[in-house]
Write a protein that holds these residues in place. Structure first.
Motif, mmCIF file in Angstrom:
data_model
loop_
_atom_site.group_PDB
_atom_site.id
_atom_site.type_symbol
_atom_site.label_atom_id
_atom_site.label_comp_id
_atom_site.label_asym_id
_atom_site.label_seq_id
_atom_site.Cartn_x
_atom_site.Cartn_y
_atom_site.Cartn_z
ATOM 1 N N SER A 5 0.830 -1.199 0.000
ATOM 2 C CA SER A 5 0.000 0.000 0.000
ATOM 3 C C SER A 5 0.872 1.260 0.000
ATOM 4 N N TYR A 6 1.933 1.254 0.809
ATOM 5 C CA TYR A 6 2.858 2.396 0.834
ATOM 6 C C TYR A 6 3.557 2.560 -0.518
ATOM 7 N N GLU A 7 3.991 1.449 -1.099
ATOM 8 C CA GLU A 7 4.710 1.524 -2.375
ATOM 9 C C GLU A 7 3.816 2.057 -3.494
ATOM 10 N N ILE A 8 2.570 1.622 -3.526
ATOM 11 C CA ILE A 8 1.640 2.120 -4.545
ATOM 12 C C ILE A 8 1.315 3.589 -4.286
ATOM 13 N N SER A 9 1.160 3.961 -3.027
ATOM 14 C CA SER A 9 0.907 5.369 -2.678
ATOM 15 C C SER A 9 2.077 6.242 -3.121
ATOM 16 N N LEU A 10 3.293 5.759 -2.897
ATOM 17 C CA LEU A 10 4.484 6.496 -3.326
ATOM 18 C C LEU A 10 4.518 6.624 -4.845
ATOM 19 N N LEU A 11 4.164 5.564 -5.537
ATOM 20 C CA LEU A 11 4.114 5.591 -7.000
ATOM 21 C C LEU A 11 3.135 6.655 -7.496
ATOM 22 N N LEU A 12 1.963 6.713 -6.876
ATOM 23 C CA LEU A 12 0.976 7.729 -7.253
ATOM 24 C C LEU A 12 1.518 9.136 -7.000
ATOM 25 N N ALA A 13 2.147 9.331 -5.845
ATOM 26 C CA ALA A 13 2.677 10.655 -5.500
ATOM 27 C C ALA A 13 3.802 11.060 -6.450
ATOM 28 N N THR A 54 -6.692 6.492 2.648
ATOM 29 C CA THR A 54 -5.507 5.714 3.019
ATOM 30 C C THR A 54 -4.283 6.198 2.252
ATOM 31 N N VAL A 55 -4.437 6.401 0.948
ATOM 32 C CA VAL A 55 -3.311 6.881 0.134
ATOM 33 C C VAL A 55 -2.870 8.257 0.626
ATOM 34 N N THR A 56 -3.822 9.129 0.915
ATOM 35 C CA THR A 56 -3.496 10.465 1.431
ATOM 36 C C THR A 56 -2.710 10.361 2.730
ATOM 37 N N ARG A 57 -3.182 9.533 3.637
ATOM 38 C CA ARG A 57 -2.509 9.364 4.929
ATOM 39 C C ARG A 57 -1.096 8.800 4.745
ATOM 40 N N ARG A 58 -0.954 7.823 3.866
ATOM 41 C CA ARG A 58 0.366 7.216 3.636
ATOM 42 C C ARG A 58 1.344 8.241 3.055
ATOM 43 N N VAL A 59 0.886 9.031 2.093
ATOM 44 C CA VAL A 59 1.756 10.043 1.484
ATOM 45 C C VAL A 59 2.135 11.102 2.521
ATOM 46 N N GLU A 60 1.191 11.502 3.357
ATOM 47 C CA GLU A 60 1.493 12.471 4.419
ATOM 48 C C GLU A 60 2.516 11.901 5.398
ATOM 49 N N GLU A 61 2.373 10.630 5.761
ATOM 50 C CA GLU A 61 3.327 10.000 6.679
ATOM 51 C C GLU A 61 4.725 9.961 6.068
ATOM 52 N N MET A 62 4.803 9.592 4.784
ATOM 53 C CA MET A 62 6.111 9.547 4.119
ATOM 54 C C MET A 62 6.706 10.946 4.008
ATOM 55 N N SER A 63 5.859 11.930 3.721
ATOM 56 C CA SER A 63 6.321 13.313 3.620
ATOM 57 C C SER A 63 6.866 13.807 4.959
#
Length: 129
Positions: A5-13, A54-63
């Motif tokens: 899920s994190y990897e796909i979220s990163l790909l989208l970002a 979920t994607v928004t939250r994951r991208v915010e966490e990575m950021s």
């Protein structure tokens, strides 16, 4: 499946895609897993969370993580930014560095401050903290 899920979220970002595209990817994974006729693949695909929230939250966490890493790295190696009031002789620079060191809480020890100017002049001072 959290890592996926994190990897796909990163790909989208990285590709500047809307976070809601995670739901389209989820549908594509579902189609793929249904056509594989493998329950194990379907279970894993269904376990990947890719909703917009979920994607928004994951991208915010990575950021936030990247921001914290940068801040820690900069503060680890940067003593302080300071402006010289008038001239920029070796002595002026040394005194400004000394003032910065005096303001910081440092472990007792000896610091050597070396200044080199492109003209070839060099200055080295020993400073006890």
């Amino acid at each position: 499946m959290v890592k996926t899920s994190y990897e796909i979220s990163l790909l989208l970002a990285k590709n500047k895609k809307p976070f809601s595209d995670g739901e389209i990817i989820k549908e594509a994974l579902s189609i793929f897993s249904n056509n594989c006729n493998d329950k194990n693949i379907k279970t894993k695909a269904d376990g990947i969370s890719l909703s917009r929230n979920t994607v928004t939250r994951r991208v915010e966490e990575m950021s936030n993580d990247i921001s914290n890493q940068i801040t820690q790295t900069v503060t680890k190696y940067l003593l302080e930014l300071s402006q010289l009031e008038t001239t920029s002789t070796g002595r002026d620079i040394f005194m400004k560095i000394k003032e910065c060191v005096d303001r910081k809480v440092l472990r007792p020890g000896i610091i050597f401050i070396s200044l080199y100017h492109p003209s070839g002049s060099f200055m080295c001072q020993r400073y006890e903290v």
